[in-house]
Scaffold this motif. Structure first.
Motif, PDB file in Angstrom:
ATOM      1  N   ASP A  57      -3.477  10.897  -7.198  1.00 18.28           N
ATOM      2  CA  ASP A  57      -2.826  12.193  -7.041  1.00 18.28           C
ATOM      3  C   ASP A  57      -2.714  12.557  -5.563  1.00 18.28           C
ATOM      4  O   ASP A  57      -3.576  12.217  -4.760  1.00 18.28           O
ATOM      5  CB  ASP A  57      -3.639  13.255  -7.791  1.00 18.28           C
ATOM      6  N   GLY A  58      -1.617  13.200  -5.198  1.00 17.32           N
ATOM      7  CA  GLY A  58      -1.434  13.669  -3.830  1.00 17.32           C
ATOM      8  C   GLY A  58      -0.581  12.765  -2.976  1.00 17.32           C
ATOM      9  O   GLY A  58      -0.206  13.150  -1.860  1.00 17.32           O
ATOM     10  N   GLY A  96       0.822  -1.199   0.000  1.00 18.24           N
ATOM     11  CA  GLY A  96       0.000   0.000   0.000  1.00 18.24           C
ATOM     12  C   GLY A  96       0.854   1.246   0.000  1.00 18.24           C
ATOM     13  O   GLY A  96       2.096   1.190   0.125  1.00 18.24           O
ATOM     14  N   ALA A  97       0.211   2.396  -0.131  1.00 17.42           N
ATOM     15  CA  ALA A  97       0.930   3.667  -0.177  1.00 17.42           C
ATOM     16  C   ALA A  97       1.751   3.889   1.090  1.00 17.42           C
ATOM     17  O   ALA A  97       2.877   4.403   1.036  1.00 17.42           O
ATOM     18  CB  ALA A  97      -0.048   4.821  -0.385  1.00 17.42           C
ATOM     19  N   ILE A 127       3.780   6.582  -9.061  1.00 18.97           N
ATOM     20  CA  ILE A 127       3.071   6.678  -7.781  1.00 18.97           C
ATOM     21  C   ILE A 127       1.660   7.217  -7.992  1.00 18.97           C
ATOM     22  O   ILE A 127       0.679   6.737  -7.390  1.00 18.97           O
ATOM     23  CB  ILE A 127       3.861   7.576  -6.798  1.00 18.97           C
ATOM     24  N   GLU A 128       1.528   8.194  -8.876  1.00 17.47           N
ATOM     25  CA  GLU A 128       0.199   8.737  -9.156  1.00 17.47           C
ATOM     26  C   GLU A 128      -0.699   7.685  -9.796  1.00 17.47           C
ATOM     27  O   GLU A 128      -1.886   7.566  -9.451  1.00 17.47           O
ATOM     28  CB  GLU A 128       0.312   9.949 -10.076  1.00 17.47           C
TER      29      GLU A 128
END
Length: 295
Positions: A210-211, A183-184, A204-205
């Motif tokens: 986004d973010g 996960g992120a 990653i985006e």
């Protein structure tokens, strides 16, 4: 007719060399596949050209004159040198120079070179690995692997080798005990291995939206170095799938994320449209065949 530097007729020299080996016109004629009369005539023509006698004609055959014996030794050496030079020329492999990036060379081409040399033992393949774009004319290259979008020039044929399908890879030891895909939050605690393409922000985006912030990382100037660092367990690298396919299949690398990014800069094999050698075309066909295997 003699030439500007006064060389005797080649047929006369060949007839003289054969006759001198056997000291017999008939045996010389059998060697050369001509008639006995033709050999005798060619030798007489050589003697006329030189202005001296090379043989004494006797009932039982030929004997050298003093000049003929010395000349025969020199002519025989000259024919031997010509034969050896011709044999060396025929045995010399055809030379083909291909320009590729260091990453393409080390991660895809070099592991397959044994198959190439077995399939094409008569081709001397020369690999120029550089990030610089080489010139077909100025640098004397026959083939090139380029990353980008066609056209590459009206004089060049471009064949698609591989799409730039970018995946994340790392050593299985780096993520041992973790649930996949990561996960992120997991990725944010990992070391990201960057190369000159700088695709991590886009990746990653695409993977998390986004973010999402990038984690700390290490930067290299070549993709091959990021792959080597990933193999050593030092972080997560991005690479075109075909460059890491063997390591993924062997279990040396794993994909910690399910995302695959279209990098947009595909790999093409470039060949001259005009003037490509038969050897260069055989190398091109071999490369395209290996690319289609996808192993």
């Amino acid at each position: 007719m003699s030439n500007d530097i006064g060389l005797p007729p080649l047929n006369g020299l060949r007839a003289f060399a054969a006759a001198g080996r056997h000291l017999n016109f008939r045996a010389a004629a059998e060697d050369l596949g001509v008639t006995q009369g033709a050999v005798a005539q060619q030798v007489r023509g050589l003697e006329d050209h030189l202005g001296l006698r090379l043989f004494l004609r006797e009932p039982r055959g030929l004997t050298f004159t003093e000049e003929g014996r010395a000349y025969h030794a020199a002519v025989s050496r000259a024919f031997l040198q010509l034969s050896e030079a011709t044999a060396a020329l025929r045995a010399a492999p055809s030379r083909v120079t291909i320009s590729v990036t260091p990453t393409f060379a080390s991660k895809w081409l070099i592991p397959r070179l044994a198959e190439f040399t077995e399939a094409h033992p008569g081709i001397d393949l020369r690999i120029t690995a550089t990030e610089r774009v080489s010139s077909f004319h100025a640098d004397g290259i026959d083939l090139a692997v380029r990353q980008g979008r066609p056209p590459f020039g009206a004089s060049l044929r471009a064949d698609l080798l591989f799409a730039q399908e970018v995946v994340a890879v790392c050593s299985p030891n780096l993520i041992a005990g973790r649930d996949l895909p990561l996960g992120a939050a997991d990725v944010s605690r990992m070391v990201l291995l960057h190369d000159s393409h700088d695709l991590w922000p886009r990746f990653i985006e695409a993977a998390f939206g986004d973010g999402t912030e990038l984690s700390r990382g290490v930067r290299f100037n070549q993709t091959t170095l990021t792959i080597d660092a990933a193999l050593a367990g030092q972080g997560i690298a991005l690479a075109s799938r075909f460059l890491v396919q063997r390591d993924l299949k062997a279990g040396h690398l794993v994909q910690p994320l399910n995302c695959a990014l279209d990098g947009g800069l595909d790999f093409h094999l470039l060949t001259r449209r005009q003037g490509a050698s038969d050897a260069a075309l055989r190398v091109r066909d071999w490369l395209l065949g290996m690319a289609n295997r996808r192993d």
